[in-house]
Write a protein that holds these residues in place. Structure first.
Motif, PDB file in Angstrom:
ATOM      1  N   THR A   5      15.088  84.737  34.764  1.00  0.00           N
ATOM      2  CA  THR A   5      15.230  84.224  33.756  1.00  0.00           C
ATOM      3  C   THR A   5      16.052  85.015  32.711  1.00  0.00           C
ATOM      4  O   THR A   5      15.674  86.032  32.181  1.00  0.00           O
ATOM      5  N   HIS A   7      17.930  85.634  28.862  1.00  0.00           N
ATOM      6  CA  HIS A   7      17.445  85.813  27.572  1.00  0.00           C
ATOM      7  C   HIS A   7      18.074  84.687  26.812  1.00  0.00           C
ATOM      8  O   HIS A   7      18.962  84.119  27.224  1.00  0.00           O
ATOM      9  N   ASP A   8      17.397  84.025  25.672  1.00  0.00           N
ATOM     10  CA  ASP A   8      17.816  83.079  24.799  1.00  0.00           C
ATOM     11  C   ASP A   8      19.361  83.245  24.338  1.00  0.00           C
ATOM     12  O   ASP A   8      19.743  84.357  23.994  1.00  0.00           O
ATOM     13  N   GLY A  50      20.592  90.582  28.543  1.00  0.00           N
ATOM     14  CA  GLY A  50      20.217  89.230  28.935  1.00  0.00           C
ATOM     15  C   GLY A  50      20.550  88.907  30.118  1.00  0.00           C
ATOM     16  O   GLY A  50      19.921  87.859  30.639  1.00  0.00           O
ATOM     17  N   THR A  95      13.763  69.178  28.345  1.00  0.00           N
ATOM     18  CA  THR A  95      14.036  70.203  29.390  1.00  0.00           C
ATOM     19  C   THR A  95      15.009  69.332  30.297  1.00  0.00           C
ATOM     20  O   THR A  95      15.092  68.159  30.501  1.00  0.00           O
ATOM     21  N   ASN A 112      16.594  74.964  28.711  1.00  0.00           N
ATOM     22  CA  ASN A 112      15.731  74.180  27.684  1.00  0.00           C
ATOM     23  C   ASN A 112      16.354  74.352  26.284  1.00  0.00           C
ATOM     24  O   ASN A 112      16.757  75.445  25.929  1.00  0.00           O
ATOM     25  N   ILE A 114      16.696  74.912  22.778  1.00  0.00           N
ATOM     26  CA  ILE A 114      15.924  75.412  21.521  1.00  0.00           C
ATOM     27  C   ILE A 114      16.393  75.414  20.173  1.00  0.00           C
ATOM     28  O   ILE A 114      17.712  74.742  20.117  1.00  0.00           O
ATOM     29  N   TYR A 118      19.990  77.975  23.991  1.00  0.00           N
ATOM     30  CA  TYR A 118      19.093  77.540  25.056  1.00  0.00           C
ATOM     31  C   TYR A 118      18.346  78.808  25.773  1.00  0.00           C
ATOM     32  O   TYR A 118      18.781  79.914  25.710  1.00  0.00           O
ATOM     33  N   ARG A 119      17.462  78.253  26.654  1.00  0.00           N
ATOM     34  CA  ARG A 119      16.698  79.099  27.394  1.00  0.00           C
ATOM     35  C   ARG A 119      17.147  78.778  28.745  1.00  0.00           C
ATOM     36  O   ARG A 119      16.762  77.368  29.289  1.00  0.00           O
ATOM     37  N   VAL A 121      16.305  79.283  33.441  1.00  0.00           N
ATOM     38  CA  VAL A 121      15.881  79.782  34.382  1.00  0.00           C
ATOM     39  C   VAL A 121      16.729  79.570  35.595  1.00  0.00           C
ATOM     40  O   VAL A 121      17.055  78.227  35.731  1.00  0.00           O
TER      41      VAL A 121
END
Length: 385
Positions: A5, A7-8, A50, A95, A112, A114, A118-119, A121
């Motif tokens: 995962t 970091h943003d 990150g 998503t 994702n 935001i 983005y986020r 995974v």
């Protein structure tokens, strides 16, 4: 490889990192990230923390193996899926899931959006996507739709019908006949709501799928109402107003004030550069009611009530669909005189109108095998009965 995962990260900074890894392909989201820029020392420290880059080596900070692998998927995906889930204006999530091949092969990246970036995974598989959206789906319940409705409409006709349904839902009481509206009332309602995303109105989903820039004119509304009256879907009252036929009353009362739903878009890149698109909008009502909206050629829309179980099956099938590409051998092999049924994966003689294994009908438009209905649930083509 273990799932990471990240970091943003701001959009432009992610774009800068991707540019270091290669050129974007046709389905890459790189174009959404803006122009690349210089990475500052402060940003470099954040990227290291990150999980994006390793410790600097001289003037360079090489990508981590985890990000390098994810970057190749973001730059050259073969499958790009966008999923939007909502319950109302305040709870709406989007998503994107990108895969290097088909979802069944896994190795994907969740991206994702935001507020500022983005986020991410990675890597993720088809089961991760199903787990992601399954809590938002209505309970599967029975295999039979609670309300039977199906139609294949020209864009303006669909707009008039579902605009009238929205007006009726706003003003209908729990009992009594459905209210009537003049053509002018309906035209004004279409003009007022056109192009707006309103979670209380079905019209918005029609405008998204037909991509018509302007609402129908009053003359077009009058013509569409005549067609709907001829089809028995709309009734013309004595005083000249138009009302929904009584058969649609269960639909009016099963749709809640705010319409939760799911928008599903899947783009798959073929070897020849062709992009296959699957686009659906599902609206959830009460008592397991699901309305499926599907865009079809020439700006038309196929709309059908389906069971919640059928919606779940659709999601699972979409995640498990494998598109044959160069170097792939389907199992078992299909001869030149046979094709593979996309409904059950059985081998069928090329001239058969029906799958001899599961009875699915072969659509003359998209060539997919679909369960018997008036229209192909894949492309909306009218099927012979």
């Amino acid at each position: 490889m273990e799932q990471t995962t990240f970091h943003d990260i701001p959009r432009d900074l992610l774009g800068t990192l991707l540019d270091r890894e290669g050129q974007p392909g046709d389905l890459s989201p790189r174009s959404l990230m803006g122009s690349a820029g210089q990475v500052t020392r402060h940003q470099l420290a954040e990227l290291y923390a990150g999980g994006f880059v390793q410790l600097p080596q001289g003037d360079q900070a090489p990508s981590t193996p985890e990000f390098a692998q994810a970057a190749q998927v973001l730059l050259n995906p073969a499958t790009n899926m966008t999923l939007r889930l909502w319950t109302d204006e305040s709870i709406c999530s989007e998503t994107s899931v990108l895969f290097p091949g088909d979802p069944l092969e896994d190795g994907g990246v969740i991206l994702n959006p935001i507020e500022y970036g983005y986020r991410m995974v990675a890597p993720v598989g088809h089961r991760d996507v199903i787990r992601l959206i399954s809590p938002a789906l209505p309970p599967a319940g029975d295999d039979v739709p609670v309300f039977d409705f199906e139609g294949h409409f020209d864009g303006p006709v669909a707009a008039v019908l579902f605009g009238l349904i929205d007006l009726t839902r706003d003003r209908a009481g729990s009992q009594g006949s459905l209210p009537g509206f003049s053509a002018g009332d309906i035209s004004a309602a279409l003009s007022g709501l056109w192009g707006l995303t309103k979670f209380k109105h079905l019209l918005g989903y029609v405008t998204v799928l037909t991509q018509r820039p302007h609402p129908p004119s009053l003359t077009e509304v009058e013509v569409c109402l005549e067609r709907l009256v001829d089809a028995g879907v709309v009734l013309q009252q004595v005083k000249g107003d138009f009302a929904l036929a009584s058969g649609l009353e269960p639909l009016v009362h099963r749709l809640p004030e705010v319409l939760p739903g799911l928008q599903w878009q899947r783009h798959t890149l073929m070897d020849e550069g062709e992009v296959l698109t699957c686009h659906r909008i599902f609206v959830f009502g009460e008592d397991h009611l699901v309305l499926a909206f599907t865009p079809t050629p020439q700006g038309r829309v196929h709309v059908a009530s389906i069971s919640a179980a059928a919606l779940t099956d659709f999601v699972i099938d979409e995640m498990a669909t494998v598109i044959p590409r160069a170097g792939q051998q389907p199992t078992p092999p299909v001869t030149v005189d046979q094709i593979q049924c996309l409904a059950c994966q059985g081998r069928v003689d090329v001239n058969k109108k029906f799958c001899t294994h599961c009875g699915a009908v072969r659509c003359p438009q998209c060539r997919n095998y679909v369960q018997k209905s008036k229209f192909c649930r894949s492309c909306g083509q009218t099927l012979s009965q």
